[in-house]
Design an enzyme around this catalytic site. Structure first.
Site, mmCIF file in Angstrom:
data_model
loop_
_atom_site.group_PDB
_atom_site.id
_atom_site.type_symbol
_atom_site.label_atom_id
_atom_site.label_comp_id
_atom_site.label_asym_id
_atom_site.label_seq_id
_atom_site.Cartn_x
_atom_site.Cartn_y
_atom_site.Cartn_z
ATOM 1 N N ARG A 143 -8.481 13.534 13.175
ATOM 2 C CA ARG A 143 -8.186 14.562 12.448
ATOM 3 C C ARG A 143 -9.858 15.957 12.183
ATOM 4 N NH1 ARG A 143 -7.422 10.215 7.965
ATOM 5 N NH2 ARG A 143 -4.838 9.585 8.389
ATOM 6 N N HIS A 150 -8.373 6.341 -0.006
ATOM 7 C CA HIS A 150 -8.845 5.360 0.812
ATOM 8 C C HIS A 150 -9.485 5.086 -0.811
ATOM 9 C CE1 HIS A 150 -10.467 6.541 4.826
ATOM 10 N NE2 HIS A 150 -10.038 6.278 5.060
ATOM 11 N N ARG A 160 0.958 -1.514 0.381
ATOM 12 C CA ARG A 160 0.121 0.224 -0.036
ATOM 13 C C ARG A 160 0.730 1.799 0.032
ATOM 14 N NH1 ARG A 160 -1.901 3.896 4.691
ATOM 15 N NH2 ARG A 160 -4.259 4.636 3.749
ATOM 16 N N GLU A 185 -9.123 -4.302 1.477
ATOM 17 C CA GLU A 185 -7.578 -3.581 0.781
ATOM 18 C C GLU A 185 -6.950 -4.656 0.996
ATOM 19 O OE1 GLU A 185 -7.463 1.412 1.992
ATOM 20 O OE2 GLU A 185 -7.833 0.116 4.001
#
Length: 404
Positions: free
Chosen positions: A244, A183, A93, A390
């Site tokens: 965040r 994402h 990734r 993922e």
């Protein structure tokens, strides 16, 4: 083919070893090494085998070496694989591919140069991703195929009005300052799974997809392509998240910096690591704990954090419904999206005038990473919960590129 999938961060290394033989897509082992740079915590799992232990880990290479040693060791019931030669390819990734990488790619010297060119766009994440690639080369050799899979590549189909910031155009041309989105690997997996469930084609895939976890984003997908997404040049923009802030007036930064005596780097850390659910509640970034705190103690700030989280997601839903002209489905994924039925219900509450209405029973049943439609029968757009994977999407890309 056994494919090792690595997600290498600045202080952690997550992995899965997946058997892709004849599309069995079976996870043989998975785990994470946390707190790299000190006394690290290793959590490793393979079938019934469960290992939790600590060990000194200075850098990503040391973390990978520990993982590989465990995969071939007899510890706790026998090796996962007979030898490291049983790992046939590695998928990584990579957070940021900029405009250079529009799809997953086999790693070579030219690709490594391109990854280094993107460091300015993701100075925290990309160096760690590159370290993970180099660690594989050092331990497993340069002949093993390695594939880079980018969070950003899926969103490069956005039209220019969606990705361009309203700043001098020269800054984009000189420094590539624009919205990239993240994402993307999760979006691709969930959109693909939606097509499998519903029998739709890629051209018929029209979704608003909420990926809600510690990091949160919402993406509008029309004709199978990303046309807008909430995250920006970095994962800081958009929805309120675990730590965040999401969208904020830039002028706030100058005021806080002046009043608190903070520099730009300290401000960035404040917005990335001390804000969001954690900053508002003053308790935790974990939605599960906040929901429990509200239920058990009626904590006002915990409730405020939840209400803000849901309201901002709801605003983006409205914006994307208008921007796209309507979609066929709204899909929730990610840790919160898959498990927090209360949050899903609150985001979609009172939207029956727009054809959106959640079935309470179906919504409560679809938790614990269960897949299913949670909207009432006969309504459009439908509402779905589809767990993401993922790592499996990365492994599929690796298989495709390595096997041709």
């Amino acid at each position: 083919m056994n494919i090792l999938v690595i997600n290498c961060g600045s202080s952690s290394l997550k992995f899965q070893l997946i058997d892709m033989e004849e599309k069995s897509e079976q996870a043989l082992a998975q785990g994470v090494v946390e707190r790299i740079g000190g006394e690290a915590l290793l959590t490793l799992r393979s079938g019934a085998r469960r290992i939790r232990k600590t060990a000194p880990v200075r850098k990503q290479r040391d973390a990978l070496a520990l993982v590989l040693e465990w995969l071939v060791s007899p510890e706790a019931g026998g090796p996962v694989i007979p030898s490291l030669a049983s790992i046939h390819a590695v998928g990584h990734r990579v957070v940021h591919g900029g405009e250079k990488f529009r799809a997953s790619v086999r790693i070579n010297a030219k690709v490594m140069t391109g990854l280094e060119d993107c460091i300015d766009l993701a100075p925290i994440h990309n160096p760690a991703n590159i370290n993970g690639i180099r660690a594989v080369q050092e331990i497993l050799g340069t002949e093993i195929p390695q594939i880079a899979v980018f969070d950003t590549s899926f969103h490069l189909t956005m039209p220019e009005p969606a990705w361009m910031y309203a700043i001098p155009y020269s800054l984009y041309r000189r420094h590539k300052v624009r919205r990239y989105g993240f994402h993307g690997t999760s979006c691709r997996f969930v959109a693909q799974r939606y097509r499998e469930i519903t029998g739709r084609t890629e051209a018929q895939t029209n979704l608003i997809l909420f990926h809600l976890g510690n990091g949160c984003s919402v993406t509008a997908i029309i004709g199978g392509l990303s046309v807008d997404t909430s995250m920006g040049m970095t994962p800081l923009e958009g929805l309120m998240m675990g730590t965040r802030s999401g969208d904020i007036d830039p002028a706030v930064l100058e005021l806080i910096a002046d009043k608190e005596g903070m520099n730009i780097h300290e401000m960035e850390a404040l917005l990335n690591k001390q804000s969001g659910l954690l900053g508002v509640s003053g308790l935790t970034h974990d939605m599960r704990d906040l929901l429990e705190e509200v239920q058990d103690n009626g904590d006002r700030r915990a409730q405020l954090a939840i209400d803000m989280f849901c309201y901002r997601a709801r605003k983006y839903l409205g914006a994307y419904l208008v921007a796209t002209g309507g979609v066929d489905a709204i899909v929730f994924t990610g840790g919160i999206g898959e498990n927090a039925d209360v949050v899903r219900e609150q985001i979609l509450r009172g939207l029956h005038r727009f054809g959106i209405e959640v079935d309470p029973e179906k919504n409560k049943e679809t938790v614990g990473s269960r897949e299913g439609r949670i909207s009432k029968d006969g309504l459009s757009p439908e509402v779905w919960v589809i767990p993401t994977n993922e790592e499996l999407m990365i492994a599929r890309d690796v298989l495709q590129l390595v096997s041709g």
